[in-house]
Design a protein around this motif. Structure first.
Motif, mmCIF file in Angstrom:
data_model
loop_
_atom_site.group_PDB
_atom_site.id
_atom_site.type_symbol
_atom_site.label_atom_id
_atom_site.label_comp_id
_atom_site.label_asym_id
_atom_site.label_seq_id
_atom_site.Cartn_x
_atom_site.Cartn_y
_atom_site.Cartn_z
ATOM 1 N N GLY A 186 0.825 -1.196 0.086
ATOM 2 C CA GLY A 186 -0.116 -0.142 0.158
ATOM 3 C C GLY A 186 1.066 1.178 -0.005
ATOM 4 O O GLY A 186 1.435 1.717 -1.212
ATOM 5 N N ARG A 187 0.979 1.863 1.305
ATOM 6 C CA ARG A 187 1.844 3.044 1.298
ATOM 7 C C ARG A 187 3.434 3.005 1.170
ATOM 8 O O ARG A 187 4.064 3.561 0.558
ATOM 9 C CB ARG A 187 1.710 3.710 2.542
ATOM 10 C CG ARG A 187 0.383 4.276 2.994
ATOM 11 C CD ARG A 187 0.263 5.276 4.127
ATOM 12 N NE ARG A 187 0.194 4.149 5.256
ATOM 13 C CZ ARG A 187 -0.976 3.789 5.775
ATOM 14 N NH1 ARG A 187 -2.018 4.149 5.309
ATOM 15 N NH2 ARG A 187 -0.852 2.805 6.867
ATOM 16 N N GLY A 188 3.461 1.624 1.177
ATOM 17 C CA GLY A 188 4.987 1.134 1.046
ATOM 18 C C GLY A 188 5.519 0.969 -0.594
ATOM 19 O O GLY A 188 6.782 0.870 -0.817
ATOM 20 N N ARG A 189 4.532 0.803 -1.328
ATOM 21 C CA ARG A 189 4.817 0.636 -2.763
ATOM 22 C C ARG A 189 5.524 -0.592 -3.232
ATOM 23 O O ARG A 189 6.494 -0.188 -4.304
ATOM 24 C CB ARG A 189 5.016 1.947 -3.160
ATOM 25 C CG ARG A 189 4.154 3.306 -3.251
ATOM 26 C CD ARG A 189 4.856 4.474 -3.622
ATOM 27 N NE ARG A 189 5.366 4.595 -4.819
ATOM 28 C CZ ARG A 189 4.932 5.134 -5.961
ATOM 29 N NH1 ARG A 189 3.222 5.359 -6.094
ATOM 30 N NH2 ARG A 189 5.509 5.018 -7.135
ATOM 31 N N SER A 190 5.475 -1.602 -2.615
ATOM 32 C CA SER A 190 6.385 -2.463 -2.702
ATOM 33 C C SER A 190 5.551 -3.737 -3.798
ATOM 34 O O SER A 190 4.574 -3.384 -3.866
ATOM 35 C CB SER A 190 6.668 -3.336 -1.464
ATOM 36 O OG SER A 190 7.718 -2.567 -0.799
ATOM 37 N N GLN A 191 6.382 -4.768 -4.160
ATOM 38 C CA GLN A 191 5.801 -5.707 -4.984
ATOM 39 C C GLN A 191 6.215 -6.922 -4.540
ATOM 40 O O GLN A 191 7.587 -7.219 -4.232
ATOM 41 C CB GLN A 191 6.201 -5.594 -6.533
ATOM 42 C CG GLN A 191 5.419 -6.631 -7.324
ATOM 43 C CD GLN A 191 6.024 -6.353 -8.882
ATOM 44 O OE1 GLN A 191 6.832 -5.899 -9.038
ATOM 45 N NE2 GLN A 191 5.318 -6.934 -9.738
ATOM 46 N N PHE A 192 5.283 -7.929 -4.376
ATOM 47 C CA PHE A 192 5.574 -9.355 -3.906
ATOM 48 C C PHE A 192 5.223 -10.488 -5.059
ATOM 49 O O PHE A 192 4.286 -10.166 -5.493
ATOM 50 C CB PHE A 192 4.608 -9.844 -2.869
ATOM 51 C CG PHE A 192 5.088 -9.103 -1.295
ATOM 52 C CD1 PHE A 192 5.762 -9.679 -0.395
ATOM 53 C CD2 PHE A 192 4.949 -7.721 -1.260
ATOM 54 C CE1 PHE A 192 6.377 -9.255 0.799
ATOM 55 C CE2 PHE A 192 5.400 -7.057 0.180
ATOM 56 C CZ PHE A 192 6.147 -8.061 0.864
ATOM 57 N N ILE A 193 6.165 -11.373 -5.015
ATOM 58 C CA ILE A 193 5.787 -12.657 -5.959
ATOM 59 C C ILE A 193 6.184 -13.762 -5.285
ATOM 60 O O ILE A 193 7.312 -14.037 -4.550
ATOM 61 C CB ILE A 193 6.751 -12.478 -7.204
ATOM 62 C CG1 ILE A 193 6.762 -11.168 -7.959
ATOM 63 C CG2 ILE A 193 6.738 -13.655 -8.061
ATOM 64 C CD1 ILE A 193 7.991 -10.957 -8.938
ATOM 65 N N VAL A 194 4.941 -14.648 -4.872
ATOM 66 C CA VAL A 194 5.074 -15.569 -3.855
ATOM 67 C C VAL A 194 4.410 -17.050 -4.439
ATOM 68 O O VAL A 194 3.539 -17.110 -5.193
ATOM 69 C CB VAL A 194 3.966 -15.224 -2.848
ATOM 70 C CG1 VAL A 194 4.201 -16.388 -1.515
ATOM 71 C CG2 VAL A 194 4.274 -13.919 -2.172
#
Length: 248
Positions: free
Chosen positions: A184-192
């Motif tokens: 959200g506010r962290g603007r990160s991306q996860f691939i899991v």
């Protein structure tokens, strides 16, 4: 446009480069889901890969991590060790399609080799980035949470292979809360890659199912992780009768 909803992730998609000289009968290209890959669009926030053991999800997640610059056994881009070389050749036949944004940090969490990463953290003397306590001096689950809480930062690319392996159901919910904060506010991306129906339930994500029929996007409620868990919890006596009768 709101900063809470970036238009694209750091990695937009993953492509398989079809090399005519590649031996399609050899691992990992003999895995049906891998062989079926053309281009996989990734969600700007969270992308899940699911499938049975041997379906190729960990092989695919490993290739993505290596192409993104991470060590094959896990860690950040500053880690460069190999307890035993075992990575597949898939990364050499794939390409990442990147967006215009660039991540400021990142990590590859691989459950099966996390012990080796924890050893490297101690040897490099960088425990301050993990809560100032050796990961080896914590339980498996506590060390996972220390990593997620202290090392995962804003604007990061995080590749996770079975992060639920050391986490109780309650702690898996803690993981989801941290993922939500970071995307959200962290603007990160996860691939899991995961087997957990709890982790898989994250609402703002795309799920890809790998099987003998290839790879395709599916709804959460269509995954075996959801349907089997739901049916077992509701009808466990019936499951036990069928399982135990079959065993006898």
């Amino acid at each position: 446009m709101s900063s809470d909803h970036p238009p694209q992730g750091f990695i937009r998609s993953v492509r398989l480069v079809h090399d005519q000289d590649a031996d399609r009968s050899a691992y990992p290209f003999n895995i049906p889901a891998v062989r079926a890959i053309d281009e996989i669009a990734l969600h700007p926030k969270v992308t899940f890969f699911v499938g049975e053991n041997g379906s190729g999800k960990s092989t695919l997640i490993e290739a993505i991590a290596i192409l993104a610059g991470f060590n094959a056994e896990g860690g950040s881009r500053n880690f460069n060790f190999a307890t035993r070389r075992s990575e597949s050749r898939l990364h050499s036949a794939m390409r990442l399609v990147r967006g215009y944004r660039r991540e400021k940090t990142g990590y590859f969490l691989r459950a099966e080799s996390f012990f080796n990463v924890a050893t490297q953290v101690d040897e490099l003397g960088v425990t301050e980035g993990y809560g100032n306590t050796s990961l080896h001096e914590q339980s498996h689950g506590e060390s996972f949470l220390a990593l997620i809480k202290h090392r995962f930062k804003r604007e990061g690319l995080y590749v996770l292979d079975e992060p639920e392996a050391a986490l109780s159901p309650a702690r898996q919910l803690t993981l989801l809360a941290r993922i939500h904060e970071l995307v959200g506010r962290g603007r990160s991306q996860f691939i899991v890659a995961t087997h957990s129906p709890i982790v898989l339930a994250y609402p703002d994500a795309i799920i890809y199912h790998l099987s003998d029929e290839g790879i395709k996007p599916v709804a959460y409620e269509e995954t075996e992780h959801f349907t089997l868990t739901r049916d077992f919890l509701v009808h466990r006596d019936r499951f036990f009768r069928e399982l135990f009768d079959e065993g006898e």
